[in-house]
Design an enzyme around this catalytic site. Sequence first.
Site, PDB file in Angstrom:
ATOM      1  N   ASP A   1       0.858  -1.180   0.000  1.00 54.98           N
ATOM      2  CA  ASP A   1       0.000   0.000   0.000  1.00 54.98           C
ATOM      3  C   ASP A   1       0.896   1.232   0.000  1.00 54.98           C
ATOM      4  O   ASP A   1       1.779   1.368   0.858  1.00 54.98           O
ATOM      5  CB  ASP A   1      -0.905  -0.013   1.237  1.00 54.98           C
ATOM      6  N   ILE A   2       0.708   2.121  -0.984  1.00 53.14           N
ATOM      7  CA  ILE A   2       1.521   3.332  -1.056  1.00 53.14           C
ATOM      8  C   ILE A   2       1.187   4.229   0.127  1.00 53.14           C
ATOM      9  O   ILE A   2       0.014   4.540   0.385  1.00 53.14           O
ATOM     10  CB  ILE A   2       1.277   4.080  -2.386  1.00 53.14           C
TER      11      ILE A   2
ATOM     12  N   GLU B   1      -4.566   2.597  -4.257  1.00 54.09           N
ATOM     13  CA  GLU B   1      -3.109   2.535  -4.114  1.00 54.09           C
ATOM     14  C   GLU B   1      -2.631   1.214  -3.537  1.00 54.09           C
ATOM     15  O   GLU B   1      -1.494   1.103  -3.071  1.00 54.09           O
ATOM     16  CB  GLU B   1      -2.620   3.690  -3.224  1.00 54.09           C
TER      17      GLU B   1
END
Length: 373
Positions: A248-249, A292
Amino acid sequence: MTEANVPRQPQAFALWRETQYTAARSPLGGIYYVVAWLLTWGLSEEPIALIVPGIVGAIVFSLLLLLRRLHRLPLAQTDAAQKRWLNLHWCLILITALSWGLAYAFVQQHPQLQSSSLIATLITIAFSTALAFNYAMRLRRAALTMLLIYLPGLLSLALDWREQYALLIVLGVYLSYLLLILRRSNREYLNTLALELQLLNQQERLEKLSRTDSLTQLGNRYHFNSLFPVMVANAQRHLQPLSLMLLDIDFFKRVNDQHGHAAGDSCLSDFAERMRQNFRRDSDTLLRLGGEEFGILMPNTSLEQARLMAEQFRQELEREGFTVSGASLPLTTSLGVGCYDGQRDRNAEAFYKRVDDALYQAKANGRNRVELA
């Protein structure tokens, strides 16, 4: 062979289609050769007097029918295996055609079979007509088969041309017509083949689009949902490790809010490209699961191997950052990593939840870190 395994390459598909058509049509034709000879012999003036040639003919055509039926498609659907099968099966077809051609010539010459001459002629016309429509896949072989059916009888008629010239001319003209029909049937078959291959390619492209995220060109959630249970089942069956990495960004919303959605899209594309550069194994499946969040399916990969790869990726991402509009921005990711465990994971959903929980733990513990499930 299932539809999913149908070859898409033009030459391989043409070979596969020809093999399927030949296998489906050949046994039925073999039956009619047996029936044709029994009718020709049985409706002669004195069948009992012709018991020897009658039984010999019945045995020959029955044996050829049996060989056709026993000659099944190869289990290995390779080009070489299919070519060998086709070549051998066409030999059986050609031998059958020659056998009938000789039988027709025999009928023309034998006095006790003169009453069956018309029957044999009609059957010869019927066989050659069927060939023109059903075996147009191979133009030259089909033409040769047709000539083997016809020519012995025509030569026999030519020996007595003064009496048989009318029939000889009619059969010769009809043979030339059938050769033209065969050529046209071959063109139609090739056109149909090209259309079928085009449809298969379009279907493949649509399936690929349905499984691919348009922005990052990674697999999408639909692809993950289709593939993940299958890979878990394979891991169970073969007792091989299967690791799952969820990424996950970090603080991605800030990129959208401060620099716009175009920058956010550029960030997602750059992140996907970094994944491709770091996870290069053909066996790994890279996915964008939504927003994301990304994922990587890693068959035959232990938990420690997956952890090392995840940590290497995290460090490189942190070190290089992300450039947008000439400005360098920090880019980090939180990762959850797990390996399938048959004793702990009841099914694919349980395995996914365990790794997803590890991802949320990484985010809760300050982000930019790897947590093991």
